[in-house]
Every structure is written in C-alpha cells, then in structure tokens.
Scaffold this motif. Structure first.
Motif, PDB file in Angstrom:
ATOM      1  N   ALA A  80     -47.246  11.681  58.206  1.00  0.00           N
ATOM      2  CA  ALA A  80     -48.108  11.983  59.365  1.00  0.00           C
ATOM      3  C   ALA A  80     -48.969  10.761  59.683  1.00  0.00           C
ATOM      4  CB  ALA A  80     -48.956  13.213  59.078  1.00  0.00           C
ATOM      5  N   ARG A  81     -48.295   9.686  60.036  1.00  0.00           N
ATOM      6  CA  ARG A  81     -49.027   8.459  60.404  1.00  0.00           C
ATOM      7  C   ARG A  81     -49.431   8.554  61.876  1.00  0.00           C
ATOM      8  NH1 ARG A  81     -44.322   6.082  57.947  1.00  0.00           N
ATOM      9  NH2 ARG A  81     -44.673   5.684  55.730  1.00  0.00           N
ATOM     10  N   TYR A  82     -50.645   8.151  62.148  1.00  0.00           N
ATOM     11  CA  TYR A  82     -51.120   8.258  63.522  1.00  0.00           C
ATOM     12  C   TYR A  82     -51.727   6.940  63.980  1.00  0.00           C
ATOM     13  CZ  TYR A  82     -55.771   8.770  61.427  1.00  0.00           C
ATOM     14  OH  TYR A  82     -56.923   8.569  60.724  1.00  0.00           O
ATOM     15  N   LEU A  89     -55.471  10.563  69.493  1.00  0.00           N
ATOM     16  CA  LEU A  89     -54.605  10.146  68.389  1.00  0.00           C
ATOM     17  C   LEU A  89     -53.165  10.369  68.812  1.00  0.00           C
ATOM     18  CD1 LEU A  89     -56.391  11.915  65.373  1.00  0.00           C
ATOM     19  CD2 LEU A  89     -56.913   9.677  66.382  1.00  0.00           C
ATOM     20  N   LEU A  90     -52.258   9.571  68.267  1.00  0.00           N
ATOM     21  CA  LEU A  90     -50.840   9.694  68.612  1.00  0.00           C
ATOM     22  C   LEU A  90     -50.004   9.726  67.332  1.00  0.00           C
ATOM     23  CD1 LEU A  90     -48.489   9.682  70.688  1.00  0.00           C
ATOM     24  CD2 LEU A  90     -48.548   7.176  70.555  1.00  0.00           C
ATOM     25  N   ILE A 100     -53.273  14.049  70.368  1.00  0.00           N
ATOM     26  CA  ILE A 100     -54.431  14.874  70.029  1.00  0.00           C
ATOM     27  C   ILE A 100     -55.632  14.313  70.778  1.00  0.00           C
ATOM     28  CG2 ILE A 100     -55.913  15.705  68.172  1.00  0.00           C
ATOM     29  CD1 ILE A 100     -53.385  15.124  66.329  1.00  0.00           C
ATOM     30  N   HIS A 101     -56.015  14.985  71.831  1.00  0.00           N
ATOM     31  CA  HIS A 101     -57.158  14.549  72.629  1.00  0.00           C
ATOM     32  C   HIS A 101     -58.444  14.841  71.858  1.00  0.00           C
ATOM     33  CE1 HIS A 101     -54.711  13.776  76.207  1.00  0.00           C
ATOM     34  NE2 HIS A 101     -54.050  14.889  75.917  1.00  0.00           N
ATOM     35  N   PHE A 105     -61.206  18.595  72.915  1.00  0.00           N
ATOM     36  CA  PHE A 105     -60.126  18.658  71.937  1.00  0.00           C
ATOM     37  C   PHE A 105     -58.965  19.477  72.504  1.00  0.00           C
ATOM     38  CE2 PHE A 105     -57.995  20.916  68.444  1.00  0.00           C
ATOM     39  CZ  PHE A 105     -57.562  19.838  67.687  1.00  0.00           C
ATOM     40  N   ALA A 106     -57.775  18.932  72.410  1.00  0.00           N
ATOM     41  CA  ALA A 106     -56.566  19.636  72.856  1.00  0.00           C
ATOM     42  C   ALA A 106     -55.364  18.892  72.309  1.00  0.00           C
ATOM     43  CB  ALA A 106     -56.488  19.706  74.381  1.00  0.00           C
TER      44      ALA A 106
END
Length: 830
Positions: A80-82, A89-90, A100-101, A105-106
C-alpha cells in the motif's frame, strides 16, 4: 451520541500491507487486495474490532474464523505505497488509481485511463448518526445502471429503488413490489453505459441495512446513492470489471464459488405440502407419485418432503421427529425411493417449539440464542407457537444439530437436506448469539445463521457419509450462501405476475454470486394455477437450476404434472427438454463452481455493449449459447424477441438464421418455448435421458454453430461423490476453429471414465453443405439417405431442411479433431 462525519484527513499510518487513515470522524484502512479489488474498512469506534468473518473466502489478514471456513484462501495484499500529492493521496495498481482527498475527506477510484469508477459524495461520504446507523454516500450518474442486490423483487435494473436488507418469511409475496424477501446480500454491480464499465461494491456488514439508489434527492448535493447499516463497520470491497462478468468473478473470489451439486439435483424435484398432511400413509402417496411420473413419461429424480412428516400427536411440527402414522418405516421408505431413482430431501427448520421432545436437551446445553442478559433461551413467534432458535455460532448448537441430522436422516440414507423457515425473525435485536465465545447481538449476525445452518448440513454429511456429495437447499441466506447450498425464492404467489417477475428475481441472484437457484414452479401460495399458467410456468421452470413444482394450494387441491390431463403432454415435453439439456446444465454448474458465472444470465451479462439489453428483465441467456424468451403473458398469440447485436442467431427448432440487433415477432401457441442459438454455440445434450440416478448417458449430442472461433468445457464426473476433488473428473475442452473450413477439437483432462460411447455432432451450416468430413485425418463415410446414416455407427449426413450436418462417431478417451471441409465441388468441370 452525536452525529459523526469524516470531513478531514488528520494522519496517515503505514500498516502491514495497508494504510491507516485517521480522520476527524472515523478511521479507515485501505487494502489493495489485488489489481482489481480494493478494501476500505472504516470504524467510528476507538479501535477496529477483531477480524471475524463467516463470509469471506479470500483474506489478507488473520481472522478469528480461519479454522471454520474450509475454502478460505489467504492472499498477500499489494504493497500500500502512496504518493502524497498535497491535496490528496494516490495509491495505484495496474488497473486502478485510488485517490484519497484530504479535505473534504472522500475516496475516489479511477481506472488506469483516469475514468472515474467510484466517487464518494464529499462532505457526507461517511456518516454515523445519533442512532448509531452508518451511511456511505456515492455519486450517481444519469447513465448508471444498478444490478444485483441478491434476492430482490421488480425489474432487473434497480436504479431509483430503495431496498431493505433483512431476512423475512414473506409468504405469498408480490414478486414485483414486496421488499425485503428471504435473502440478505449487500452487493451490487454498477454499469455505466457511457464508459461501458462495470464495477461492484460489497458491504461486508450483516446488520440490517438499506440501499437507496437515487430515490432520495437534494438540490444541495450532486445526485447520489447510499448504503445505510444499523451498526457494525463501514467495511466495503470495491471491484473493477470492466465487464459485468469480471465483477461477478471478483465478488465470488471474495465470498466463494457455487458448490458443485449432485448431478441428480438437475432433475425434476417433485414436491407438495399435500401428501405429508394426509392422515396416514403419506409414504405411499409419495411412492405413488413417483410411479405415476414414470407411467406418464415424466422424468423425476428427487422429492422435497414438506414438514408434515414431523407432526406430533398435537399437530405441531417437530424437527427431527418422524410421524409414524404417516411414515411407518422411514428407512424402508427412503430405500424404496432410492430404488426408484429418487432422492428424498426432508424439510428441516431451526426453530424448536417449547413442546418439542428435544427442547430441554438443547436448552440445557445452552444451544439456543439467549436473551439479552445471556441467562435463558430467547423465545419468539414461530410456526405453531413460541419457539427457541438453534444458535449456529455456538459450537454446542452446531454439534447437537449435527448429531440429530445424522440420527434422524443421514444414518437412514438421506444426504439431501432442505433447510426452510430459517430467516431467524427474532424480534429482540439484543438477543445474544454465542459468536464463538465472544457473545454478540442477533442484530449483527441474523443473516449469517442460515449460512451456518447449511454449513452444518454439509459437515454432518461429510462426517456420517464420507465421500457422499451433499445436496443442500436453503430458503434464507447471506452473501456466500452459494458455497453450501442451492436456494429458491420462497413462498411465491400463484399468479401470472409471479411467473413473470420471478425471472428477474432469479437473474439478480445470479449476478449476486448465487448461480444455483430457482422458484416454486406453478406457484406455492394461492389457488391451483389455471392450465395455461401452469404450462407456461413449467416451460420457464425447466431453465432454472432448481426445478421443482411445489404447492400449498388454498383451494384444497394439489399441483401435480398431470393435474390437467389434456395439458399433460405440454408438461411432459417441457420436462423432457430439461433432461435433454442436463449435460449442458451440469457443465454450466461446473463453470459456476470455478468462475462464479450465473447459469441463467441476464442479457446485459453477455451483451453489455448493446444498450437494448441494459433494461431487459425477462429474456435471458442459458449459459453463453442459448437465448430463452419464454411466453409469460396470458392468451399470447405472438412473442416479440430482441436478438442482441454482435452475434448471429438461429431458431432452436427450424435453424432459421437471424441477424443480431433486431426485434423479431414470432407466432406462438401453447407448446411454444421460444429459443435461439447464438453464433459460436456449443450445446451438449442427452437425447434419451429419463433418470439421472439410474441411467448412464451413452449417446451425447453436440449442437455446434461454427461461424466464429469458440470453445466450451464439457464437464463429467460420477455426479454423487467427492472423487472429482481428487482428479476423477473429465473436462473436455471442445474448440471450434473456423475460417473457410471448420475444425472441431476435443482435448481431455482428468481421470474419469466417461459413460459416453457415441457422439452425434449437429453442425449448423448457414450457407453451404460440406464436401468432406474427416476424423483424425480419416474420411468419414457420407450418406445421402438419413435412415441409412441412422443405421450406421459412423458417418455424416446433410439435412437440407435444417441446414445442419449430422456427424456420428464413436467416443474416444483420446484427444481428437473433426475437420469439416466446405470447398465447393465443381461438378461441371469433372
């Protein structure tokens, strides 16, 4: 308790193959299960609960139930590298981009090309209200279509529907409008018509819940759908297609494939409440039914025995009890049925009345669901009065139940179990289940109990009759019920309406991972079906994996195949067609056990590129190759059928050719079962089969349409044991390669010795007759006279009226090729 909303991402923590997100409302864990599946697990509590799933067959973590789920597969999640892009986050896989906004948050999920597949509604993505209910809001597009949701009434597309997830005994339900029904499967497929992309969401939450697919509307938000659960966690799995069939495969990777059933379960299963309610000699009434089937030329391989056989002297139904006035010698009766080629499936219920002879034994063992203090067995309304309910999350309940299954049935020769009335309608939501020693409220576990009931039947048969393949049928269930049981759509109402709308009920179950299911043919609750309705229902029922005529008629009648003698020929012809298709059905059920594919398939499953299929609820595909368009309306003289584009079509009876992408109108009469063969079809059939138990298929017919390269896996095994798990099966991959000429190849895998001695290939020839047919390079004799061809053991014949080439040959244990040459013979120059 105040409302909690996740508005801002506060912290990111690297976990073991997941990332943990702390927000101002809840915390979340993101797992990349593989390139196509993402898990989002969220809790509004201080800590995540222990992983404890009776449902999942694919996990990437330790789980409390690992020892209970025999087919669970442990995988390693992707790292789970972001990437921190400032505002978001991507995380990425080969197929997906998980965004991940941070504020608001969404979570948004795109495909590799950047097309949005799923998008939370920002500022209200994840909510816990004052009553403890959990909400997940997702954006909804005008071009979205929604399928699945388990056993749901109404049309196939569930957009603009609000549906409740809860197990209920809904006798006489309206198959267009009643909600909820017997099953609780919180999974759906979203298909976007603009992008031609399908995705799935499975909510791993067994509390009562609801889906609103665009009924609710607020001008302050973009159009949305939502999931609402009464408790637990917001734990969901996102699945990427892009094909609908990909989503179904991924979902059944998570919750399990359909158990491979006994072959005889594909036969006609007789049933009625009437016989077991007779004052005496019910056994003889059932034996007479079996003999009458044979006399009428109606195949029969099983009998679902209703609960009247359990009735005590006071008229109450007591599970595991035999009424010896109605069944004087159960073991001898079971053996008589077996000798006639008919399996007996007794009706079994998990509620035990307070007057039950075994009540005290279960009560003293603490084997029932307990009251909210955990001090005594809870009681509630049941059929016949107050009852307590066996707790299958309790090892004591499981062991006692299996003990009585063995002593009352399995030791007498019964290995087919019919689990009924198992919705667990306990009205106290705080009643306690044992939950493997950790105590949990029934409100959290209700739909899991029927799954565990089916699992116990499977285990009991394995313990008492080793190597006997179980045949289990369940009325209620949760996601994953397909691992243990065939299901049916409960106590339907006797009406034309039920006939029609039970079709999309079954199709929706197939899209929800449950490939092996059906409904009561002829209607269960109401007056006897009128003759035309009965004929049409049987003509539809023969395509359902579970085919049983069952009734509790309200006018003192019994629904039987010969109830209208002047119509019996239509019933007989339909059931005999069912038996001809048994090799095709069995191969499709094997495919379901490997791939998760439905047997009865909505048109959109096979033709999602054709917009005309997106709303089709009543026509369906049987496997890949056969389109079925039953007559479902009273007094119909014609039937319109849309033939999807992208394929060519051939009338089942005449072999007349139709181009795809058009609607045709057929004249129909009472004998009509409109069916169309799809280009590239390979359909194996058994032309003379009348009993699956006692007859071996020695001649197999293969209907082949060769206008495109295609393949089909014909599956064979002994049909009754588990030897197939040790390689005793035969998978014959039949491939068709066609350019100018056609080659049909047979490649075999497995050690099972097929009973088939002769093959007859019916090859559709749309434009021209062959000039030559060879087997392994050797010319087969050609016959001009059909009678001469029929009297010979090998050769071929061209049927000019049907435009088919009939090729006969001996079956072989070895791989082989049949080559059909379509060169034009120049008779003039010769």
């Amino acid at each position: 308790m105040k409302v909690k909303v996740s508005n801002n991402l506060l912290q990111v923590v690297d976990g073991n193959h997941y990332i943990e997100l702390l927000t101002d409302g809840a915390k979340y864990r993101i797992y990349l299960m593989n390139d196509s599946i993402v898990r989002v697990r969220g809790t509004f509590d201080e800590q995540f609960a222990e992983e404890a799933s009776y449902t999942l067959t694919m996990t990437a973590w330790d789980d409390k139930m690992d020892g209970m789920i025999e087919d669970r597969k442990r995988v390693e999640a992707l790292p789970a590298r972001y990437e921190d892009a400032g505002t978001h986050l991507l995380l990425t896989t080969k197929e997906l981009r998980v965004i991940i906004h941070k504020s608001p948050f969404a979570i948004e999920i795109q495909d590799a090309e950047g097309r949005v597949l799923h998008e939370d509604v920002k500022e209200r993505s994840y909510v816990k209200d004052k009553q403890g209910r959990l909400y997940h809001y997702s954006t909804l597009k005008d071009e979205d279509y929604y399928y699945g949701f388990g056993e749901k009434s109404g049309y196939l597309n569930k957009k603009h529907r609000r549906m409740r997830m809860h197990n209920v005994d809904t006798i006489g339900y309206d198959s267009e409008h009643t909600d909820p029904l017997y099953k609780h499967i919180p999974f759906y497929i979203k298909f976007n018509g603009a992008s031609q992309t399908a995705t799935g969401l499975f909510y791993h939450n067994s509390y009562d819940s609801a889906f609103d697919m665009g009924c609710e509307r607020s001008g302050y938000w973009s159009k949305y759908s939502y999931f609402c659960a009464d408790g637990g966690e917001l734990d969901y799995f996102f699945m990427h297609g892009p094909q609908i069939k990909d989503v179904v495969r991924h979902y059944t990777d998570l919750t399990g494939k359909t158990i491979l059933p006994t072959k005889y379960s594909l036969g006609y299963m007789g049933s009625t409440m009437y016989y077991t309610e007779l004052e005496e000699n019910s056994d003889q009434a059932i034996l007479n039914f079996v003999d009458r089937c044979k006399a009428e030329g109606i195949p029969c391989d099983g009998f679902f025995m209703s609960s009247g056989y359990t009735t005590g002297d006071n008229g109450k139904r007591y599970v595991f009890n035999w009424n010896y006035k109605r069944f004087p010698d159960p073991k001898a009766f079971i053996e008589q049925m077996r000798s006639k080629g008919v399996a007996l499936a007794p009706n079994i219920k998990p509620g035990m009345l307070l007057t039950h002879p075994h009540y005290q034994q279960f009560d003293e063992a603490g084997a029932y669901i307990q009251d909210d203090e955990g001090e005594k067995s809870v009681t509630d309304r049941y059929w016949g009065g107050q009852a307590s309910f066996v707790d299958f999350t309790n090892p004591k309940g499981r062991e006692l139940w299996k003990h009585h299954l063995k002593s009352s049935f399995i030791n007498l020769g019964v290995t087919s179990i019919w689990n009924d009335n198992n919705e667990y309608e306990i009205n106290n939501p705080d009643a306690l289940c044992e939950f493997e020693g950790d105590k949990k409220e029934i409100s959290a576990l209700r739909p899991l109990l029927p799954n565990l009931m089916a699992q116990m039947a499977k285990e009991a048969i394995a313990e008492a009759a080793p190597n006997t393949r179980p045949y289990i049928v369940n009325r209620a269930g949760f996601a994953g019920i397909q691992r243990y049981a065939q299901t049916w759509a409960g106590d339907n109402n006797t009406s034309w309406h039920s006939l029609k709308f039970n079709v999309p009920v079954i199709l929706g179950m197939g899209l929800s991972g449950v490939a092996n299911q059906g409904c009561d043919i002829g209607g269960f609750f109401g007056p006897a079906p009128e003759p035309e309705l009965f004929v049409r229902w049987v003509q539809n029922g023969i395509f359902q994996p579970r085919f049983s005529i069952h009734s509790c008629n309200t006018d003192n009648t019994v629904t039987e195949p010969w109830m209208y003698p002047s119509y019996t020929s239509y019933i007989r012809d339909a059931i005999q067609l069912r038996y001809r298709l048994v090799p095709y059905f069995y191969s499709l059920l094997h495919e379901a056990s490997v791939e998760g594919s439905p047997v009865m398939r909505p048109m959109v499953y096979e033709f999602q590129a054709d917009p005309a299929t997106w709303e089709e609820s009543f026509d369906f595909m049987l496997g890949r190759s056969l389109l079925v368009a039953n007559v479902l309306d009273k007094d119909a003289a014609t039937r319109k059928v849309y033939l999807p584009g992208g394929s060519e079509w051939f009338d089942w009876y005449t072999k007349k050719h139709y181009a795809g992408g058009q609607t045709v109108e057929l004249d129909v009469n009472l004998s009509s079962i409109p069916m169309f063969i799809r280009s590239g079809a390979i359909i194996p059939m058994a032309p003379k089969l009348h009993n699956i138990h006692n007859e071996r298929i020695e001649e197999l017919h293969l209907l082949v349409e060769p206008s495109e390269n295609t393949s089909f896996v014909l599956y064979e095994d002994d049909g009754t044991t588990n030897n197939y798990q040790n390689g005793e099966y035969l998978r014959t991959t039949i491939s068709v390669a066609t350019e100018r000429n056609t080659v049909i190849s047979f490649k075999k895998e497995g050690t099972y010795a097929s009973s088939v001695k002769r093959l007859v290939v019916d090859l559709i020839c749309k434009k021209i007759a062959p000039v030559q047919v060879t087997l392994q390079g050797r010319k087969l004799p050609m016959f001009l006279d059909r009678a001469e061809w029929e009297s010979n053991g090998e050769g071929w014949y061209y049927d000019l009226e049907q435009k088919t080439t009939k090729i006969k040959l001996a079956n072989s244990d070895a791989d082989m090729d049949i080559a059909v040459n379509f060169d034009v013979r120049d008779l003039i120059s010769i």
